[in-house]
Design a protein around this motif. Structure first.
Motif, short mmCIF file in Angstrom:
data_model
loop_
_atom_site.label_atom_id
_atom_site.label_comp_id
_atom_site.label_asym_id
_atom_site.label_seq_id
_atom_site.Cartn_x
_atom_site.Cartn_y
_atom_site.Cartn_z
N ASP A 118 -10.58 10.42 8.47
CA ASP A 118 -11.77 11.13 8.93
C ASP A 118 -11.78 12.59 8.51
O ASP A 118 -10.78 13.30 8.66
CB ASP A 118 -11.87 11.02 10.46
N SER A 172 -10.84 1.06 8.65
CA SER A 172 -10.30 2.20 9.40
C SER A 172 -9.81 1.75 10.77
O SER A 172 -9.63 0.55 11.02
CB SER A 172 -11.39 3.26 9.54
N HIS A 199 -21.34 7.64 10.29
CA HIS A 199 -19.93 7.85 9.92
C HIS A 199 -19.48 6.90 8.80
O HIS A 199 -18.71 7.28 7.91
CB HIS A 199 -19.08 7.63 11.19
N HIS A 227 -17.88 7.53 5.03
CA HIS A 227 -16.68 6.98 4.36
C HIS A 227 -17.04 6.49 2.95
O HIS A 227 -16.26 6.66 2.02
CB HIS A 227 -16.09 5.83 5.18
ZN ZN Z 1 -13.54 6.92 10.10
#
Ligand code: ZN
Ligand code: KG4
Length: 385
Positions: A351, A147, A117, A121
Motif C-alpha cells: 500500500d 494483497s 484502492h 494497485h
Molecule cells: Zn492494498
C-alpha cells in the motif's frame, strides 16, 4: 488547460494500516512517496486493530502529507488536484484520509478525485512501466490484485485514456495475504507474515509437505452461473490454513511454537535470523511447502484466465506481489506462454499513495471529480462505469 498539462496530483491513502501521501506528475513521475507504516503498533495483536488504525492515521496524516509535499518540492498551492482512496478498506481508517483530502481540496479550491484502492494497485503497475519508459501495454490485459484484503482477477481495458475493469475471479473466503498472515500467526511468526514467510521459505524444502491444491468446495448447485468461465478463476484459501493447523497438531509442533513466541518476545526487534534460529527443519519445510502451494495456485489460475481471455499482458500487483517466489514463478511461466508479465517495484506493490495519485490522473484529464459529500465505501467494488 493548465491543470491538464502539468497534472501534479497529491495522493492520500489510509485504507488499512499505512498512512501514505505522494505527489505524482502526469501519472508517470513519482515526485515523492511517503508511507508511514503502523506495523509496529499492530504487531502485538497479530493483525490490524481497526480502532488503533484510525487513531494512528489521525496522528500521522498531517506530517505525512507535509513531508510528501516537501520531498516533491511542491506546496499546497502548486498541486493541481487532491486524490484519495474511497474504498475498499476499514471505514474509520478511510474516513481519516477522506476528511483530510476534502478539507484540503475545499480550502485550496482544487479538484478532489476519489479512487478505488484496487484500481490504485493496478495503476501501480502502469506507473512503474511508464517510469521505466514503457508506454505500450499490449491488450487484452489480465490483472491479478493479490494483497492482505483481496485476491481478484480483472480483465482491464483502456479506451481514450479511460480504464475499465471486469472482475473475472475473486476469493471465496480468505485473501492470499490473509492466509500468509494467519499461517504466520499460527506458527508464532511475526505480523505481517508474508514478508517473513517469503524470507524463511528459502531455508525449507518446498516439496516436503504435500498440500492439496486449494479448491473451491461449496459450489452452489442452484447457482445457474456456476459453470461459467468466471467461477473457474475463483480462489479459496481457508482450506490450506486449516491444513497447516492440522499438520501442526499431528506433528506436535505446539511446544516449539510456544517456545518461539517466548524467545521472540524477549527480542526488541527480531530479525529473520532470530526467527530462523527458533525454527526446526520441519517448520521451515512446512513454511516453504505452504508458500509453494499458494504460489502454484495463484500462478495456475492467473495463467488459465490469461489463456481463456487470450491476454497479451498480465499485471501482478498488491502486497503479495512483493513475494520473491511468486515473481520468479510468474516470470518463468509467462515467458513459456509468451505473455508479458509486469509487477510494480516492491515499494509500489504494498500500500502506498503514489498508486492512488497515478490512478487519479486519467480522471483529472476527463474532469471526473468527486462531489464534496462523497463518503468512505468499505465494500467498494471495482467495475466498469
Ligand atoms: Zn492494498
Ligand atoms: O497491498 P497491501 O500492502 O495491503 C492490502 O491492501 O491488503 O498487502 C499487505 C499484504 C499482507 O497480507 C502481507 O503479509 C502481504 O501483503 N505481503 C506479502 C509479502 N509482502 C507483503 N506476502 C507474501 N510475500 C511477501 N514478500
Amino acid at each position: 488547460m493548465e491543470t491538464a498539462n502539468s497534472g501534479i496530483i497529491l495522493g492520500i491513502e489510509s485504507s488499512c494500516d499505512e498512512t501514505a501521501a505522494a505527489v505524482v506528475r502526469a501519472g508517470k513521475e513519482v515526485l515523492s512517496n511517503v508511507v508511514f507504516s503502523q506495523i509496529a503498533l499492530h504487531q502485538p495483536y497479530g493483525g490490524v486493530v481497526p480502532e488503533l488504525a484510525s487513531r494512528e492515521h489521525l496522528r500521522a496524516i498531517v506530517p505525512v502529507v507535509r513531508k510528501a509535499l516537501a520531498d516533491a518540492r511542491q506546496t499546497y498551492e502548486s498541486i493541481d488536484a487532491v486524490a484519495v482512496t474511497q474504498g475498499p478498506g476499514l471505514a474509520g481508517a478511510l474516513l481519516v484520509g477522506i476528511s483530510y483530502a476534502k478539507a484540503l481540496a475545499f480550502a485550496l479550491d482544487k479538484p478532489l478525485i476519489a479512487v478505488n484502492h484496487l484500481e490504485g494497485h493496478i495503476h501501480a503497475v502502469l506507473l512503474e512501466e511508464r517510469q521505466s519508459g514503457n508506454r505500450s501495454v499490449k491488450f487484452p490485459v489480465v490483472a491479478l490484485v493479490v494483497s492482505g484484503g483481496h485476491t481478484h482477477l480483472y480483465l482491464a481495458e483502456e479506451r481514450e485514456g479511460i480504464w475499465s475493469y471486469r472482475n473475472i475471479g475473486r476469493t471465496r473466503d480468505d485473501a492470499a495475504g490473509e492466509a500468509f498472515d494467519k499461517v504466520a500467526k499460527l506458527l508464532g511468526l511475526g505480523y505481517p507474515g508474508g514478508p517473513l514467510i517469503d524470507k524463511l521459505s528459502r531455508f525449507g524444502d518446498a516439496k516436503a509437505v504435500k498440500f492439496a491444491s486449494p479448491q473451491i468446495k461449496h459450489r452452489d448447485r442452484n447457482d445457474k452461473t456456476s459453470a461459467s468461465n468466471e467461477q473457474r478463476f475463483d480462489f479459496s484459501y481457508s482450506g490450506i490454513k486449516t491444513a497447516v493447523l492440522r499438520y501442526v497438531e499431528t506433528e506436535n509442533l505446539r511446544t516449539e511454537i510456544e517456545r518461539r513466541k517466548d524467545e521472540i518476545s524477549r527480542i526488541s526487534k527480531p530479525t529473520v535470523d532470530d526467527y530462523q534460529s527458533t525454527c526446526d527443519q520441519r517448520t521451515l519445510d512446512l513454511i516453504a511447502s505452504f508458500q509453494r502451494t499458494m504460489v502454484e495456485d495463484l500462478v495456475r489460475k492467473s495463467l488459465e484466465a490469461s489463456r481463456s481471455y487470450e491476454a497479451a499482458t498480465l499485471f501482478v500487483t498488491g502486497g503479495v506481489a512483493a513475494n520473491n517466489e511468486l515473481r520468479r514463478s510468474f516470470e518463468e511461466n509467462c515467458s513459456k506462454e509468451g505473455i508479458q508479465v509486469y509487477f510494480p517495484s516492491r515499494s509500489l506493490s504494498t500500500d502506498n499513495a503514489a498508486m492512488i495519485a497515478a490512478a487519479a490522473h486519467p480522471k483529472l484529464m476527463v474532469e471526473d471529480f468527486a462531489a464534496m459529500d462523497f463518503s468512505a465505501e468499505p465494500g467498494l467494488v471495482l467495475t466498469s462505469r
